[in-house]
Design a protein around this motif. Sequence first.
Motif, PDB file in Angstrom:
ATOM      1  N   ALA A   1      38.189  43.683  40.493  1.00 49.90           N
ATOM      2  CA  ALA A   1      39.351  44.174  39.755  1.00 49.90           C
ATOM      3  C   ALA A   1      40.481  44.507  40.719  1.00 49.90           C
ATOM      4  O   ALA A   1      41.650  44.161  40.478  1.00 49.90           O
ATOM      5  N   ALA A   2      40.142  45.157  41.826  1.00 48.46           N
ATOM      6  CA  ALA A   2      41.166  45.496  42.816  1.00 48.46           C
ATOM      7  C   ALA A   2      41.825  44.241  43.384  1.00 48.46           C
ATOM      8  O   ALA A   2      43.057  44.194  43.565  1.00 48.46           O
ATOM      9  N   ILE A   3      41.033  43.211  43.640  1.00 43.43           N
ATOM     10  CA  ILE A   3      41.585  41.960  44.167  1.00 43.43           C
ATOM     11  C   ILE A   3      42.518  41.318  43.157  1.00 43.43           C
ATOM     12  O   ILE A   3      43.575  40.777  43.514  1.00 43.43           O
ATOM     13  N   ALA A   4      42.162  41.367  41.879  1.00 41.62           N
ATOM     14  CA  ALA A   4      43.013  40.768  40.839  1.00 41.62           C
ATOM     15  C   ALA A   4      44.391  41.415  40.832  1.00 41.62           C
ATOM     16  O   ALA A   4      45.423  40.717  40.800  1.00 41.62           O
TER      17      ALA A   4
ATOM     18  N   LEU B   1      46.300  40.426  44.110  1.00 45.08           N
ATOM     19  CA  LEU B   1      46.793  39.045  44.172  1.00 45.08           C
ATOM     20  C   LEU B   1      48.021  38.847  43.288  1.00 45.08           C
ATOM     21  O   LEU B   1      48.921  38.068  43.629  1.00 45.08           O
ATOM     22  N   VAL B   2      48.070  39.521  42.161  1.00 46.61           N
ATOM     23  CA  VAL B   2      49.251  39.422  41.302  1.00 46.61           C
ATOM     24  C   VAL B   2      50.438  40.121  41.934  1.00 46.61           C
ATOM     25  O   VAL B   2      51.572  39.631  41.894  1.00 46.61           O
ATOM     26  N   ASP B   3      50.193  41.281  42.561  1.00 47.11           N
ATOM     27  CA  ASP B   3      51.295  42.038  43.161  1.00 47.11           C
ATOM     28  C   ASP B   3      50.723  42.916  44.274  1.00 47.11           C
ATOM     29  O   ASP B   3      50.121  43.953  44.000  1.00 47.11           O
ATOM     30  N   PRO B   4      50.934  42.518  45.537  1.00 45.67           N
ATOM     31  CA  PRO B   4      50.403  43.320  46.649  1.00 45.67           C
ATOM     32  C   PRO B   4      50.955  44.739  46.702  1.00 45.67           C
ATOM     33  O   PRO B   4      50.372  45.602  47.371  1.00 45.67           O
TER      34      PRO B   4
ATOM     35  N   SER C   1      49.952  41.668  33.789  1.00 49.62           N
ATOM     36  CA  SER C   1      49.589  40.286  34.072  1.00 49.62           C
ATOM     37  C   SER C   1      48.196  40.164  34.687  1.00 49.62           C
ATOM     38  O   SER C   1      47.520  39.149  34.507  1.00 49.62           O
ATOM     39  N   ALA C   2      47.759  41.199  35.394  1.00 53.40           N
ATOM     40  CA  ALA C   2      46.441  41.176  36.022  1.00 53.40           C
ATOM     41  C   ALA C   2      45.366  41.808  35.155  1.00 53.40           C
ATOM     42  O   ALA C   2      44.165  41.647  35.429  1.00 53.40           O
ATOM     43  N   GLU C   3      45.768  42.504  34.114  1.00 55.92           N
ATOM     44  CA  GLU C   3      44.841  43.327  33.323  1.00 55.92           C
ATOM     45  C   GLU C   3      43.613  42.578  32.833  1.00 55.92           C
ATOM     46  O   GLU C   3      42.472  43.004  33.037  1.00 55.92           O
ATOM     47  N   ARG C   4      43.789  41.464  32.153  1.00 58.63           N
ATOM     48  CA  ARG C   4      42.664  40.808  31.485  1.00 58.63           C
ATOM     49  C   ARG C   4      41.643  40.275  32.482  1.00 58.63           C
ATOM     50  O   ARG C   4      40.431  40.419  32.296  1.00 58.63           O
ATOM     51  N   VAL C   5      42.120  39.658  33.566  1.00 56.26           N
ATOM     52  CA  VAL C   5      41.179  39.138  34.560  1.00 56.26           C
ATOM     53  C   VAL C   5      40.405  40.275  35.201  1.00 56.26           C
ATOM     54  O   VAL C   5      39.175  40.200  35.376  1.00 56.26           O
TER      55      VAL C   5
ATOM     56  N   PHE D   1      28.390  56.363  35.124  1.00 57.74           N
ATOM     57  CA  PHE D   1      29.545  57.051  34.542  1.00 57.74           C
ATOM     58  C   PHE D   1      29.300  57.283  33.059  1.00 57.74           C
ATOM     59  O   PHE D   1      28.471  56.621  32.432  1.00 57.74           O
ATOM     60  N   ASP D   2      30.046  58.231  32.512  1.00 56.44           N
ATOM     61  CA  ASP D   2      29.941  58.571  31.098  1.00 56.44           C
ATOM     62  C   ASP D   2      31.057  57.921  30.300  1.00 56.44           C
ATOM     63  O   ASP D   2      32.054  57.427  30.863  1.00 56.44           O
ATOM     64  N   ARG D   3      30.899  57.948  29.000  1.00 56.86           N
ATOM     65  CA  ARG D   3      31.971  57.489  28.099  1.00 56.86           C
ATOM     66  C   ARG D   3      33.229  58.318  28.360  1.00 56.86           C
ATOM     67  O   ARG D   3      33.169  59.528  28.491  1.00 56.86           O
ATOM     68  N   GLY D   4      34.347  57.631  28.468  1.00 58.37           N
ATOM     69  CA  GLY D   4      35.607  58.307  28.740  1.00 58.37           C
ATOM     70  C   GLY D   4      35.944  58.440  30.209  1.00 58.37           C
ATOM     71  O   GLY D   4      37.048  58.897  30.551  1.00 58.37           O
ATOM     72  N   ALA D   5      35.045  58.044  31.092  1.00 59.84           N
ATOM     73  CA  ALA D   5      35.298  58.160  32.533  1.00 59.84           C
ATOM     74  C   ALA D   5      36.439  57.236  32.955  1.00 59.84           C
ATOM     75  O   ALA D   5      36.582  56.111  32.455  1.00 59.84           O
ATOM     76  N   VAL D   6      37.245  57.701  33.881  1.00 59.59           N
ATOM     77  CA  VAL D   6      38.286  56.874  34.491  1.00 59.59           C
ATOM     78  C   VAL D   6      37.659  56.157  35.685  1.00 59.59           C
ATOM     79  O   VAL D   6      37.241  56.794  36.650  1.00 59.59           O
ATOM     80  N   LEU D   7      37.570  54.835  35.604  1.00 57.30           N
ATOM     81  CA  LEU D   7      36.943  54.056  36.668  1.00 57.30           C
ATOM     82  C   LEU D   7      37.920  53.712  37.792  1.00 57.30           C
ATOM     83  O   LEU D   7      37.511  53.576  38.946  1.00 57.30           O
ATOM     84  N   ALA D   8      39.184  53.552  37.433  1.00 56.47           N
ATOM     85  CA  ALA D   8      40.184  53.207  38.450  1.00 56.47           C
ATOM     86  C   ALA D   8      41.571  53.575  37.932  1.00 56.47           C
ATOM     87  O   ALA D   8      41.794  53.679  36.722  1.00 56.47           O
ATOM     88  N   GLU D   9      42.485  53.749  38.869  1.00 61.23           N
ATOM     89  CA  GLU D   9      43.896  54.015  38.547  1.00 61.23           C
ATOM     90  C   GLU D   9      44.754  52.981  39.254  1.00 61.23           C
ATOM     91  O   GLU D   9      44.471  52.601  40.397  1.00 61.23           O
ATOM     92  N   ILE D  10      45.785  52.518  38.567  1.00 52.22           N
ATOM     93  CA  ILE D  10      46.701  51.522  39.119  1.00 52.22           C
ATOM     94  C   ILE D  10      48.125  52.012  38.908  1.00 52.22           C
ATOM     95  O   ILE D  10      48.475  52.467  37.811  1.00 52.22           O
ATOM     96  N   GLU D  11      48.956  51.911  39.919  1.00 54.19           N
ATOM     97  CA  GLU D  11      50.365  52.315  39.814  1.00 54.19           C
ATOM     98  C   GLU D  11      51.247  51.215  40.385  1.00 54.19           C
ATOM     99  O   GLU D  11      50.885  50.551  41.365  1.00 54.19           O
ATOM    100  N   GLY D  12      52.409  51.039  39.730  1.00 53.74           N
ATOM    101  CA  GLY D  12      53.381  50.070  40.221  1.00 53.74           C
ATOM    102  C   GLY D  12      54.127  49.407  39.090  1.00 53.74           C
ATOM    103  O   GLY D  12      54.275  49.995  38.003  1.00 53.74           O
TER     104      GLY D  12
END
Length: 283
Positions: free
Chosen positions: A60-63, A66-69, A101-105, A83-94
Motif C-alpha cells: 500500500a505504501a509503495i502504491a 509511485l503515484v506521488d512521491p 488515484s492510488a486508493e483502490r490499488v 487489530f480490532d474493528r475500527g483500527a487505523v492501519l495507516a495514515e496518508i497526507e498530501g
Amino acid sequence: MTPLPPLPEMMLEPLVRAALAEDLGTCGDITTRTVIPPGTRYAARIVAREPGVASGMQLAAIAFRLVDPALAFRARVADGARFDRGAVLAEIEGEAGSILSAERVALNFAGRLTGIATQTAEFVAETRGTKARITCTRKTTPGLRLVEKQAVLHGGGFNHRFGLSDAILIKDNHIAAAGGIRPVLQAVKARASHMMRVEIEVDRLDQLAEVLDEGGADVVLLDNMDTPRLYEAVAMNAGRLVLEASGNMRLGRVAEVAASGVDYISVGALTHSARTLDLGLDF
C-alpha cells in the motif's frame, strides 16, 4: 510473533506498477482530475471495518509513493500485527488527487493480503498445543505468489515450496508415469543433487511402508487420509521422516489432524479461498 523483515522494494514495485497501470489506463484518473482542484490537500486513513491480522501495508505504501512521491504514508499497524474493528492501519497526507488515484490499488493489495494473514492465523490457532505447523501451497494468484506467501508468514504460518525448482515433490501422477514408488525413489537417489530435499506423496499406508523401506525421501505427504489413518501413519513412521498431511483441510478439522502427530498441515485454502478483508479509506 517476531516481526518479519520487509521484502526488498525492488521485488514488490513491479507488482504495484502493473496494478496501477491497469487501473489508470491510458488517460489516468479522469474523475479526480475533473472534480478535484490541483493543490487540494487532505489527510486520509486506512480503517479496518472488521478485525484481522495485517499484511500488505508495504505494498500500500509503495502504491501511494509511485503515484506521488510527495505523499506522506505512515503505517500505524505493522504487517503481522492483530487489530480490532475500527483500527487505523495507516495514515496518508498530501495532494487529495494523488491519494484518490492510488486508493483502490493500495486497498486491493492490503485487503487481499490481510485476508490471507487473518485466515492463516485462524488455522494456526487450531494447532495450539501440538507440534504441527500450518503451511501454504502453490495454489496462489498468478503473479502474486511472493506476497501471498509473505501474508501466510504474517499470519503465523509457514511456506511450502515457492515453485517447481525449489524442491523435488513427487506426486501421484509422477509415480504413475514413472512406474511406481520404487522406480521414482531409485531415480531420485541416482540423479538428484545432494542439496535437494525430496518429498513424496502417498494416499495409502502400504505406499508409506514402501517409501520407508526404499528410502530416498525426506518428507512424506499424506494425501487425503482420514484421521485414523493419519494416526497409523505417524505410528508407522516412528519419527523417521517428516510427515505432511494434506487434502480436505477445513478449519473445523485442523485440530484433530494436528493432534495425530504430523509435522505439517498444508492448506491450499489459505491463498486460493481467503476472503478479502473489508478495509476502507476515509478522508
